[in-house]
Design a protein around this motif. Structure first.
Motif, PDB file in Angstrom:
ATOM      1  N   THR A   5      47.362  41.717 -25.966  1.00  0.00           N
ATOM      2  CA  THR A   5      45.974  41.312 -26.241  1.00  0.00           C
ATOM      3  C   THR A   5      45.878  39.805 -26.334  1.00  0.00           C
ATOM      4  O   THR A   5      44.944  39.185 -25.801  1.00  0.00           O
ATOM      5  N   PHE A   6      46.862  39.201 -27.016  1.00  0.00           N
ATOM      6  CA  PHE A   6      46.864  37.745 -27.116  1.00  0.00           C
ATOM      7  C   PHE A   6      46.928  37.097 -25.741  1.00  0.00           C
ATOM      8  O   PHE A   6      46.177  36.153 -25.458  1.00  0.00           O
ATOM      9  N   CYS A   7      47.807  37.576 -24.877  1.00  0.00           N
ATOM     10  CA  CYS A   7      47.966  36.952 -23.558  1.00  0.00           C
ATOM     11  C   CYS A   7      46.717  37.115 -22.704  1.00  0.00           C
ATOM     12  O   CYS A   7      46.343  36.207 -21.960  1.00  0.00           O
ATOM     13  N   LEU A   8      46.065  38.261 -22.803  1.00  0.00           N
ATOM     14  CA  LEU A   8      44.801  38.443 -22.079  1.00  0.00           C
ATOM     15  C   LEU A   8      43.748  37.470 -22.586  1.00  0.00           C
ATOM     16  O   LEU A   8      43.001  36.870 -21.808  1.00  0.00           O
ATOM     17  N   ASN A   9      43.704  37.305 -23.915  1.00  0.00           N
ATOM     18  CA  ASN A   9      42.763  36.340 -24.491  1.00  0.00           C
ATOM     19  C   ASN A   9      43.123  34.913 -24.104  1.00  0.00           C
ATOM     20  O   ASN A   9      42.238  34.083 -23.863  1.00  0.00           O
ATOM     21  N   LEU A  10      44.430  34.622 -24.062  1.00  0.00           N
ATOM     22  CA  LEU A  10      44.881  33.285 -23.676  1.00  0.00           C
ATOM     23  C   LEU A  10      44.493  32.975 -22.239  1.00  0.00           C
ATOM     24  O   LEU A  10      43.998  31.876 -21.933  1.00  0.00           O
ATOM     25  N   LYS A  11      44.704  33.925 -21.342  1.00  0.00           N
ATOM     26  CA  LYS A  11      44.342  33.733 -19.944  1.00  0.00           C
ATOM     27  C   LYS A  11      42.852  33.454 -19.809  1.00  0.00           C
ATOM     28  O   LYS A  11      42.434  32.535 -19.087  1.00  0.00           O
ATOM     29  N   LYS A  12      42.040  34.221 -20.502  1.00  0.00           N
ATOM     30  CA  LYS A  12      40.594  34.027 -20.454  1.00  0.00           C
ATOM     31  C   LYS A  12      40.213  32.658 -21.022  1.00  0.00           C
ATOM     32  O   LYS A  12      39.356  31.954 -20.467  1.00  0.00           O
ATOM     33  N   PHE A  13      40.854  32.261 -22.125  1.00  0.00           N
ATOM     34  CA  PHE A  13      40.582  30.962 -22.746  1.00  0.00           C
ATOM     35  C   PHE A  13      40.933  29.833 -21.791  1.00  0.00           C
ATOM     36  O   PHE A  13      40.137  28.888 -21.612  1.00  0.00           O
ATOM     37  N   LEU A  14      42.113  29.904 -21.164  1.00  0.00           N
ATOM     38  CA  LEU A  14      42.546  28.831 -20.276  1.00  0.00           C
ATOM     39  C   LEU A  14      41.688  28.751 -19.018  1.00  0.00           C
ATOM     40  O   LEU A  14      41.422  27.662 -18.507  1.00  0.00           O
ATOM     41  N   GLU A  15      41.243  29.894 -18.510  1.00  0.00           N
ATOM     42  CA  GLU A  15      40.345  29.890 -17.357  1.00  0.00           C
ATOM     43  C   GLU A  15      39.018  29.232 -17.728  1.00  0.00           C
ATOM     44  O   GLU A  15      38.484  28.408 -16.954  1.00  0.00           O
ATOM     45  N   SER A  16      38.482  29.567 -18.890  1.00  0.00           N
ATOM     46  CA  SER A  16      37.226  28.959 -19.337  1.00  0.00           C
ATOM     47  C   SER A  16      37.396  27.463 -19.588  1.00  0.00           C
ATOM     48  O   SER A  16      36.502  26.668 -19.278  1.00  0.00           O
ATOM     49  N   ASN A  17      38.530  27.092 -20.159  1.00  0.00           N
ATOM     50  CA  ASN A  17      38.800  25.688 -20.435  1.00  0.00           C
ATOM     51  C   ASN A  17      38.912  24.891 -19.145  1.00  0.00           C
ATOM     52  O   ASN A  17      38.384  23.769 -19.044  1.00  0.00           O
ATOM     53  N   MET A  18      39.554  25.471 -18.128  1.00  0.00           N
ATOM     54  CA  MET A  18      39.667  24.782 -16.842  1.00  0.00           C
ATOM     55  C   MET A  18      38.293  24.662 -16.188  1.00  0.00           C
ATOM     56  O   MET A  18      37.958  23.610 -15.610  1.00  0.00           O
ATOM     57  N   GLU A  19      37.491  25.698 -16.272  1.00  0.00           N
ATOM     58  CA  GLU A  19      36.130  25.643 -15.716  1.00  0.00           C
ATOM     59  C   GLU A  19      35.327  24.538 -16.395  1.00  0.00           C
ATOM     60  O   GLU A  19      34.576  23.812 -15.736  1.00  0.00           O
ATOM     61  N   PHE A  20      35.487  24.411 -17.719  1.00  0.00           N
ATOM     62  CA  PHE A  20      34.779  23.367 -18.451  1.00  0.00           C
ATOM     63  C   PHE A  20      35.203  21.983 -17.972  1.00  0.00           C
ATOM     64  O   PHE A  20      34.342  21.122 -17.692  1.00  0.00           O
ATOM     65  N   MET A  21      36.504  21.763 -17.853  1.00  0.00           N
ATOM     66  CA  MET A  21      36.976  20.442 -17.430  1.00  0.00           C
ATOM     67  C   MET A  21      36.543  20.114 -16.009  1.00  0.00           C
ATOM     68  O   MET A  21      36.087  18.992 -15.735  1.00  0.00           O
ATOM     69  N   ILE A  22      36.646  21.073 -15.110  1.00  0.00           N
ATOM     70  CA  ILE A  22      36.245  20.827 -13.724  1.00  0.00           C
ATOM     71  C   ILE A  22      34.747  20.542 -13.646  1.00  0.00           C
ATOM     72  O   ILE A  22      34.295  19.669 -12.885  1.00  0.00           O
ATOM     73  N   SER A  23      33.968  21.247 -14.441  1.00  0.00           N
ATOM     74  CA  SER A  23      32.523  21.001 -14.475  1.00  0.00           C
ATOM     75  C   SER A  23      32.222  19.595 -14.992  1.00  0.00           C
ATOM     76  O   SER A  23      31.370  18.885 -14.430  1.00  0.00           O
ATOM     77  N   MET A  24      32.928  19.170 -16.035  1.00  0.00           N
ATOM     78  CA  MET A  24      32.709  17.837 -16.585  1.00  0.00           C
ATOM     79  C   MET A  24      33.139  16.756 -15.600  1.00  0.00           C
ATOM     80  O   MET A  24      32.501  15.702 -15.491  1.00  0.00           O
ATOM     81  N   ILE A  25      34.219  17.006 -14.881  1.00  0.00           N
ATOM     82  CA  ILE A  25      34.669  16.061 -13.855  1.00  0.00           C
ATOM     83  C   ILE A  25      33.597  15.912 -12.769  1.00  0.00           C
ATOM     84  O   ILE A  25      33.248  14.806 -12.353  1.00  0.00           O
ATOM     85  N   LYS A  26      33.048  17.051 -12.338  1.00  0.00           N
ATOM     86  CA  LYS A  26      32.036  17.048 -11.274  1.00  0.00           C
ATOM     87  C   LYS A  26      30.746  16.376 -11.725  1.00  0.00           C
ATOM     88  O   LYS A  26      30.110  15.631 -10.958  1.00  0.00           O
ATOM     89  N   ASN A  27      30.355  16.610 -12.985  1.00  0.00           N
ATOM     90  CA  ASN A  27      29.068  16.117 -13.477  1.00  0.00           C
ATOM     91  C   ASN A  27      29.126  14.706 -14.043  1.00  0.00           C
ATOM     92  O   ASN A  27      28.083  14.143 -14.406  1.00  0.00           O
ATOM     93  N   ASN A  28      30.330  14.144 -14.142  1.00  0.00           N
ATOM     94  CA  ASN A  28      30.497  12.778 -14.679  1.00  0.00           C
ATOM     95  C   ASN A  28      31.376  11.953 -13.747  1.00  0.00           C
ATOM     96  O   ASN A  28      32.455  11.491 -14.139  1.00  0.00           O
ATOM     97  N   PRO A  29      30.947  11.764 -12.504  1.00  0.00           N
ATOM     98  CA  PRO A  29      31.803  11.120 -11.498  1.00  0.00           C
ATOM     99  C   PRO A  29      32.136   9.664 -11.811  1.00  0.00           C
ATOM    100  O   PRO A  29      33.107   9.140 -11.260  1.00  0.00           O
ATOM    101  N   ASP A  30      31.353   9.010 -12.661  1.00  0.00           N
ATOM    102  CA  ASP A  30      31.595   7.598 -12.976  1.00  0.00           C
ATOM    103  C   ASP A  30      32.308   7.400 -14.315  1.00  0.00           C
ATOM    104  O   ASP A  30      32.519   6.265 -14.743  1.00  0.00           O
ATOM    105  N   SER A  31      32.681   8.484 -14.964  1.00  0.00           N
ATOM    106  CA  SER A  31      33.302   8.404 -16.281  1.00  0.00           C
ATOM    107  C   SER A  31      34.798   8.115 -16.169  1.00  0.00           C
ATOM    108  O   SER A  31      35.537   8.921 -15.573  1.00  0.00           O
TER     109      SER A  31
END
Length: 562
Positions: free
Chosen positions: A127-153
């Motif tokens: 259960t922990f590993c399934l939750n970890l995988k979901k957390f890391l996927e969401s975290n990567m989506e967040f970072m990629i979104s921030m990279i895309k939306n803040n090109p001058d940062s």
């Protein structure tokens, strides 16, 4: 066997050769030059001699990146990796190339480190590993979104570069064809797991089914550090001991010279760093860094014992390993490091950070404000202040897994542990605090600094005593050796007893050494006054330790870089 390799990455179209096969053959101490290109590899011989390394061919002008790798694990406990990139190429190509070269050079060590430290953690998927995988996927989506939306940062540009470096490392490790124009597609349960090693302990609490980390040992120490002013302000030493499980002792000393430029075409402040690390990791994790900005950054873990604070941990944040890197790369002074680091606080891997600004130090002169900046993190909060005045007043700053700032100490849940267990959980009366206070004045040169940082005389030092059977603990020392405690002993808290845990190294730099990224380092559990650690004679002989020497009977090494 001592093995040496030099790798070069160039944007050329050449035939592909079997690099991995060449590296896997038993060879004498030979150096190799490799051009890595979009279509494959080109292997060109190099050799070493008593006069030093000699190239058969001149370095191609369009080389993108260079890596030098030397494995002396059996000689001194360390491998040594140096990577530099060519500033004439784009930041993104440099980042990916640096990672790909490291993955190529250290593939076998990464395999061993994965086996030793990650292994079957998520096989099968709990259960922990399934939750970890979901957390890391969401975290990567967040970072990629921030990279895309803040090109001058500058912040998010640096996040992207670090992820691209990890992408190159992962592609090489998993045998993927090199793609110098790669986009991010990191595996959520791939090499990111090695890089979130520090964050993982916090995530095991947050993401477990009952929100309890059943692997956590109450009171378990994680590192000792000392910033020491020598008499007459002659020098300023910065030292760190890693405390960890012995299965993590497969070590690489690294130097990255990543020629990233800002929007004005200037090199970023922390373009070059030397640091102690592990295979598969692009950051230290100990942590101990010497930076081109003039900063040396060090931490010890303070943890979190307040369960309510874990509600602040979400995937919409930046995990500590990445914030650590971005602050190292962008900051020019201690306060800027702290303000950069605390952005997007994940609340994981909660540490006390010491940022030493050697630009503020002149031998023989009383230090002024800005020399030492200290930050402490908990989920949902960071406190940081200039602590130079206290360093000057006491001639030292010691760190030993206990928060200094009262706000952090009180919020972290430690007062309840003090009430239950006594001063062992306090800030200024815990054993290491008292040992540092007693012995820091004995430091007059490098030998005495290393001696203090390796100190453990637990059977004779009254400050190592505890309400235990036997009446002392090898945890109560600057350099822990819990493996020496009897398994059938009696201890008020498990941290004081027999376990796979101790100080696994020491690193020290000075005001002069740091200018060329040099340090003194010793690998393995302390054996100055204690038995040498030997896997085959240890009760942990069945603990994974692939790729390590059997006996850790090593001396300090002076790491220098070409």
């Amino acid at each position: 066997m001592k093995m040496n390799f030099i790798f070069y990455l160039a944007l050329l179209a050449v035939p592909c050769y079997g690099l991995v096969q060449e590296m896997s053959k038993p060879q004498p101490p030979t150096l190799h030059k490799v051009h890595l290109v979009e279509d494959g590899y080109k292997l060109v011989s190099m050799y070493s001699s008593d006069e030093g390394m000699k190239l058969h061919h001149k370095l191609p002008e369009n080389v993108l990146s260079v890596a030098t790798f030397e494995s002396t694990i059996n000689e001194n406990g360390w491998a040594k990796l140096s990577i530099s990139t060519n500033p004439t190429h784009s930041n993104k190509k440099q980042a990916y190339a640096a990672g790909y070269l490291e993955g190529t050079a250290t593939k076998t060590m990464i395999e061993d480190n994965w086996f030793n430290t990650i292994g079957d953690m998520c096989n099968p998927m709990s259960t922990f590993c399934l939750n970890l995988k979901k957390f890391l996927e969401s975290n990567m989506e967040f970072m990629i979104s921030m990279i895309k939306n803040n090109p001058d940062s500058p912040y998010w540009k640096q996040v992207e570069l670090n992820l691209l470096q990890l992408q190159g490392l992962e592609d090489a490790y998993y045998g993927e064809a090199m793609n110098i124009n790669s986009t991010l597609h990191l595996k959520p349960m791939g090499l990111i797991l090695i890089n979130i090693n520090g964050d993982l302990e916090s995530l095991q609490t947050v993401l477990s089914e009952d929100h309890v980390n059943h692997h956590h040992v109450i009171g378990s120490g994680s590192c000792s550090a000392l910033i020491k002013l020598l008499p007459g302000y002659k020098d300023l030493y910065a030292a760190h001991d890693t405390w960890s499980g012995y299965n993590s002792m497969l070590r690489i000393m690294k130097k990255y010279q990543l020629s990233y430029k800002d929007d004005n075409g200037e090199l970023i402040p922390g373009h070059t760093s030397s640091f102690s690390s592990n295979p598969g990791s692009i950051f230290s994790g100990d942590d101990f860094y010497i930076l081109s900005s003039g900063l040396t950054t060090i931490e010890t873990t303070i943890g979190n014992n307040n369960p309510l604070l874990w509600n602040n941990v979400t995937p919409q944040s930046v995990l500590e390993w990445m914030r650590n890197l971005v602050a190292n790369q962008l900051a020019r002074h201690g306060e800027e490091w702290a303000t950069t680091f605390k952005r997007f606080n994940s609340g994981t891997y909660n540490n006390q950070w010491m940022i030493v600004d050697y630009n503020k130090f002149t031998s023989g002169e009383k230090p002024k404000a800005g020399l030492l900046h200290v930050l402490e993190q908990l989920p949902g909060m960071c406190v940081h202040k200039d602590m130079t005045h206290l360093l000057v007043e006491n001639s030292y700053w010691a760190s030993y897994n206990s928060p200094y700032f009262q706000e952090i100490f009180n919020t972290s849940g430690l007062p309840a542990l003090v009430a239950k267990y006594g001063n062992w959980f306090s800030h200024d009366k815990t054993p290491r605090a008292l040992i540092f206070a007693r012995d820091h004045s004995k430091v007059t040169d490098m030998d005495t600094m290393v001696k203090l940082m390796r100190y453990n005389d637990y059977k004779h030092d009254p400050l190592s005593a505890c309400n235990c059977t036997p009446p002392y603990s090898a945890e109560n020392a600057i350099s822990a050796r819990n493996d020496l405690m009897p398994a059938n002993g009696s201890y008020p808290i498990p941290a004081l007893g027999h376990r796979n845990h101790g100080a696994t190294d020491v690193k020290v730099t000075t005001s002069e050494m740091r200018k060329t990224y040099e340090m003194i380092a010793e690998c393995g559990p302390t054996h100055d006054t204690q038995p040498v650690f030997q896997w085959s004679k240890s009760s942990y002989v069945n603990t994974p330790h692939k790729g390590m020497p059997d006996v850790f009977d090593f001396n300090p090494v002076h790491f220098k870089w070409d």
